[in-house]
Scaffold this active site. Sequence first.
Site, short mmCIF file in Angstrom:
data_model
loop_
_atom_site.label_atom_id
_atom_site.label_comp_id
_atom_site.label_asym_id
_atom_site.label_seq_id
_atom_site.Cartn_x
_atom_site.Cartn_y
_atom_site.Cartn_z
N THR A 196 0.83 -1.22 0.00
CA THR A 196 0.00 0.00 0.00
C THR A 196 0.86 1.26 0.00
O THR A 196 0.42 2.31 -0.46
CB THR A 196 -0.99 0.03 1.19
OG1 THR A 196 -0.26 0.07 2.42
CG2 THR A 196 -1.91 -1.17 1.18
N CYS A 243 -2.11 4.55 -0.77
CA CYS A 243 -3.46 4.19 -1.21
C CYS A 243 -3.90 2.90 -0.51
O CYS A 243 -4.28 1.94 -1.17
CB CYS A 243 -3.40 4.01 -2.73
SG CYS A 243 -4.99 3.98 -3.52
N HIS A 244 -3.89 2.90 0.84
CA HIS A 244 -4.08 1.65 1.58
C HIS A 244 -5.41 0.92 1.26
O HIS A 244 -5.42 -0.17 0.70
CB HIS A 244 -4.07 1.92 3.08
CG HIS A 244 -2.89 2.65 3.61
ND1 HIS A 244 -1.62 2.14 3.59
CD2 HIS A 244 -2.79 3.87 4.20
CE1 HIS A 244 -0.79 3.00 4.15
NE2 HIS A 244 -1.48 4.06 4.53
N ASP A 245 -6.50 1.53 1.71
CA ASP A 245 -7.78 0.79 1.68
C ASP A 245 -8.34 0.59 0.26
O ASP A 245 -8.87 -0.50 -0.04
CB ASP A 245 -8.81 1.48 2.58
CG ASP A 245 -8.37 1.47 4.04
OD1 ASP A 245 -7.45 0.71 4.39
OD2 ASP A 245 -8.95 2.23 4.84
#
Length: 332
Positions: A196, A243-245
């Site tokens: 991420t 842009c983790h989730d």
Amino acid sequence: MTPKKSLVVDCDTGIDDALALLYLLHDPDVDIRAVTTVFGNTDAATAADNTLKVLELVGRQDIPVAVGALTNWRGTFYPAPDVHGDDGMGNTSLLPAPATTPTAEPAAELIVRLARENPGELHLLATGPLTNLATALLLDPELPGLIEHVTVMGGAIHHPGNVTPAAEANIYNDPEAARLVFQAPWEVTLVPLDVTMTEVLTEELATRLREHGSPVTTFAAAILEHYLGFYERDVFGIRSAACHDPLAAAIAVGDIPVVLAPTVAIDVETGDGPARGMTVADTRGQYRNFPSQEGAHVRVVLRTEGTFPDRLTARLCEASAPVPAATGGPAC
Ligand code: BDR
Ligand code: CA
């Protein structure tokens, strides 16, 4: 016709959770059956409020939203106003107060009920601390046999943590719950900081969203302001954000190829020392193409292509026509 993918999203709706929801809501092949909220970026009730606002923005007030755990099992939680704003939405106050309210049914009970009503169908996507999923496992030990797959955004395998040198925020918020979720006999895909942090939302992408000028992209660009500011100040030194989730959401629905994702044994440090919340994955097989490990059932995503944020931006632009006042704005 391909059957839709049925998802329950369990999240702590801050900025990147909201972007993940918007990404999924604009996928015609995805059916979000419910959203459940947990403490994390903000408190669970505010996370539910934020979720309802996002759902109403796209006219999906039919999707039930249930509030879950207010704290971890030790009674603590560490909100992240510096990352997500005091309201979890970058202090934007852009969306009106929701007209809808959360369900009376608590999150963990809703997860169990939906799993019982739809055996083998549901994919759980968790983008916050894992307390609701662990509570659901305790409520119904047969849950793993009823769930199709679990995708979790969290952990740091060969990457430093983001709240302590060893631990990532979602896991650190409730290591005991995370341990239970990884030990349960269901198939899990873990999307850790290793990937991420390499899928980066840039200032240029935020500008594309802002200039597109639809209600959805205007909202996305507005909440990104705060997020980009945090990442510039405290992490990257330039206006780019992890842009983790949204990445976990895209992987959950099979939208992007994973370049390296071995299935390995994984455990979580639950002691009180400096490694509390650390995700310890057995990646010793890395030089031998990861030979199979008996009993291992967590697929850990260690490399992706790095092009997802562009796809996320394009999805949000394509799916939402500009508001009339924005005519002439550049197409994404
Ligand atoms: C995770 O923690 C939260 O701040 C984000 O929403 C994401 O789920 C990243 O460590
Ligand atoms: Ca989150």
